[in-house]
Write an enzyme that holds these catalytic residues in place. Structure first.
Site, mmCIF file in Angstrom:
data_model
loop_
_atom_site.group_PDB
_atom_site.id
_atom_site.type_symbol
_atom_site.label_atom_id
_atom_site.label_comp_id
_atom_site.label_asym_id
_atom_site.label_seq_id
_atom_site.Cartn_x
_atom_site.Cartn_y
_atom_site.Cartn_z
ATOM 1 N N GLU A 1 -9.772 3.518 -6.009
ATOM 2 C CA GLU A 1 -11.073 2.914 -6.633
ATOM 3 C C GLU A 1 -12.100 2.766 -5.596
ATOM 4 O O GLU A 1 -13.233 2.586 -5.683
ATOM 5 C CB GLU A 1 -11.072 1.412 -7.043
ATOM 6 C CG GLU A 1 -10.121 1.408 -8.358
ATOM 7 C CD GLU A 1 -10.104 -0.118 -9.009
ATOM 8 O OE1 GLU A 1 -10.734 -1.041 -8.564
ATOM 9 O OE2 GLU A 1 -9.093 -0.404 -9.562
ATOM 10 N N ASP B 1 4.422 -2.206 5.289
ATOM 11 C CA ASP B 1 5.705 -2.831 5.842
ATOM 12 C C ASP B 1 6.716 -2.409 4.894
ATOM 13 O O ASP B 1 6.635 -2.945 3.819
ATOM 14 C CB ASP B 1 5.377 -4.071 6.317
ATOM 15 C CG ASP B 1 6.674 -4.674 7.188
ATOM 16 O OD1 ASP B 1 7.123 -4.104 8.259
ATOM 17 O OD2 ASP B 1 7.506 -5.419 7.057
HETATM 18 C C1 BGC Z 1 8.396 -4.223 11.020
HETATM 19 C C2 BGC Z 1 9.097 -5.269 11.988
HETATM 20 C C3 BGC Z 1 9.529 -6.548 10.818
HETATM 21 C C4 BGC Z 1 10.142 -6.203 9.730
HETATM 22 C C5 BGC Z 1 10.238 -7.427 8.784
HETATM 23 C C6 BGC Z 1 9.366 -3.850 10.000
HETATM 24 O O1 BGC Z 1 9.772 -2.802 9.828
HETATM 25 O O2 BGC Z 1 7.882 -2.952 11.773
HETATM 26 O O3 BGC Z 1 8.567 -5.528 12.980
HETATM 27 O O4 BGC Z 1 10.399 -7.114 11.978
HETATM 28 O O5 BGC Z 1 9.431 -5.379 9.159
HETATM 29 O O6 BGC Z 1 8.916 -7.493 8.357
#
Ligand code: BGC
Ligand code: MG
Length: 551
Positions: free
Chosen positions: A274, A214
């Site tokens: 790894e 993310d």
């Molecule tokens: C995720 C979102 C989230 C954000 C904060 C992103 O880009 O896909 O759904 O709200 O990150 O974590």
């Protein structure tokens, strides 16, 4: 043709550990996929029950959005324990079962690591915010106010307002790029990096095949906390935030995408390497430099395997000139970058609605995605041709939508429950009242109905995915000669054994296109592809694919 493309040409088959290269990934938003216990919220057991359906699509992998312990302020993207499953979704044991069963069906499993920030309920934050001299005092980004009491700089939160939240115990502000309940971890602190790598190791040991990472370019911030420059109005674009969001008014030069991130990504890759056959997919959110950052992060083999960009998640339609511009830029910035394309996901309006596509155009876009160089991500329900659901304000759950309503309705319209059975209560998603309403319009396209008709959208997606797998040139071959001919996009994919010519009419007018001459044969007719000799007239939403064996 660039260096990496030449390398690709010499490889006729990719190594098994390279499953991710050109692989098709199916994204599951667990709250909304399948509920197994009648609480109206999808869960891990529900996913396990539906693995046959996913395997039958022919995809290579699933990516499951976060299912870790969380107060769910951002529906799991606010993690309070990285090593446990939220009871709402089940248990670690349920995850182990899911993983084993997915593997038994030949599916890879990618989990969604949210490393840039935690929930404010994470014990690390509990320690860090208590005072200024605890062992974790610099695990988050703390800063003194300006003399007038205002935040240390002009950085903005994507979800609205300043990126800084006051903490009376420390008499300081802390940074949050999203909700104030999602404090940003301080990656300049080595112990933070170490702790997060331990989290990754925990899941690699359990046997996950990879990570969707993310907000991967948000990990570091400028340590001098310099103000972001204003962005001239003509350079603003709404690729990662809606136009009504003032986040678009800044060039986020200092709040994200810092050079120090590269060294951390190399640590993460070394750890992943790894283990055999694992892959990292970073989410790059940057409205101005997305492709450049994708290049930096995926070039060579010491950083991320692939990056997920926003170019085709935008409101702007995927037209021939735009696609050509994106691929030309990518080639120029980093020819060996490995992109992962998506048209829909849990953060944007479903593309059928966003681009106002009819069924023929949805089908054509599915084939296009399977032909483009890169990996591909499908979002649950996309294979049914679902349009965005209409969720009334009273039912909204997404804080982002509540903040910017009604100009921007947030992300609930793409997160409503999956529709499995036309006649069942709640469309077969749950026996209880679902957390977001099932869309009655979507129910018309439930899985059982589409399954029964061989010509349906669902069967079309299966055939499109199968076409990609039947032609390794489409999966991992080089891409060259991209051209825009009026509304038509043409390009070629090729590996050592085969070349594939692709032409897609993405516009609203018919266009005649010259086809390659020689030993080319038409492929993809089972998908509705056009036939032609010498040239073909492609009407809107039509396409033509041809293949030639190489000696
Ligand atoms: C995720 C979102 C989230 C954000 C904060 C992103 O880009 O896909 O759904 O709200 O990150 O974590
Ligand atoms: Mg449930």
């Amino acid at each position: 043709m660039n260096v990496q493309n030449t390398v690709e040409l010499s490889k006729s088959t990719k190594a098994k550990s390279e499953w991710w290269r050109g692989g098709v990934i199916y994204q599951i938003y667990p709250r909304s996929f399948q509920d197994s216990n009648g609480d109206g919220i999808g869960d891990l057991k529900g996913i396990t029950q539906r693995l046959d359906y996913i395997a039958d699509l022919g995809v290579d992998a699933i990516w499951i959005s976060p299912f870790f312990k969380s107060p769910m302020k951002d529906f799991g993207y606010d993690v309070s324990d990285y090593r446990d499953v939220d009871p709402m979704f089940g248990s670690l044991e349920d995850f182990r079962v899911l993983l084993d069963q997915a593997h038994a069906k030949g599916l890879k499993v990618m989990i969604d690591l949210v490393l840039s920030h935690t929930s404010d309920q994470h014990p690390w934050f509990g320690e860090s915010h208590a005072n200024r001299d605890n062992p974790k005092s610099d695990w988050y980004v703390w800063a003194d106010p300006k003399p007038d009491g205002t935040p240390p700089n002009n950085w903005l939160s994507i979800f609205g307002g300043s990126a800084w939240q006051w903490e009376p115990r420390r008499l300081q502000y802390y940074l949050h790029n999203f909700l104030s309940s999602q404090p940003d971890l301080n990656f300049h602190c080595t112990e933070v990096q170490d702790a997060l790598l331990d989290v990754a190791r925990f899941w690699l040991e359990m046997g996950v095949d990879g990570f969707r990472l993310d907000t991967i370019n948000f990990y570091f911030h400028d340590k001098y906390l310099r103000d972001n420059p204003a962005l001239p109005a003509e350079e603003r674009n709404a690729s990662i935030a809606p136009t009504v969001n003032p986040y678009n008014h800044q060039d986020h030069h200092y709040s994200k995408s810092q050079p120090e991130n590269i060294a951390f990504l190399e640590r993460l890759r070394a750890l992943t390497d790894e283990y055999e056959g694992r892959a990292c997919l970073g989410e790059v959110g940057d409205a101005q430099r997305g492709l450049e950052i994708m290049g930096q992060y995926t070039s060579g083999d010491q950083r991320m395997h692939m990056c997920y960009a926003f170019e085709f998640l935008e409101k702007r339609a995927l037209t021939a000139p735009y696609a050509k511009q994106v691929f030309d830029q990518l080639e120029e910035k980093a020819g060996d970058a490995w992109p992962c394309w998506a048209f829909s996901n849990h953060d944007v309006e479903r593309h059928a609605s966003r681009w106002d596509l009819n069924d023929a155009a949805i089908r054509q876009h599915a084939v296009l995605m399977m032909c483009l160089r890169g990996s591909a991500c499908l979002y649950q329900g996309e294979e049914l041709g679902l349009h965005e659901a209409d969720v009334p304000f009273e039912k909204l759950q997404d804080p982002y939508g509540i903040e910017f309503w009604p100009e921007f309705k947030g992300r609930d319209g793409c997160r409503t429950p999956m529709v499995w059975a036309t006649q069942d209560e709640h469309s077969g998603f749950s026996t209880g009242e679902p957390w977001l309403p099932v869309s009655t319009a979507q129910t018309e396209r439930a899985v059982d109905r589409l399954e029964a008709n061989d010509q349906s959208m669902l069967h079309h997606y299966r055939r499109a995915i199968a076409l990609r797998h039947a032609h390794p040139a489409l999966t991992s071959g080089a891409q060259s000669n991209m051209k825009q001919i009026g509304p038509v996009l043409t390009f070629q994919r090729e590996d050592a054994s085969e070349a594939v010519f692709c032409a897609f009419n993405l516009g609203t007018e018919a266009q005649r296109v010259d086809l390659p001459l020689g030993d080319w044969r038409v492929i993809g007719q089972e998908l509705g592809g056009s036939d032609g000799a010498g040239s073909v007239t492609l009407h809107p939403a039509q396409f033509c694919l041809m293949a030639k064996d190489k000696g």
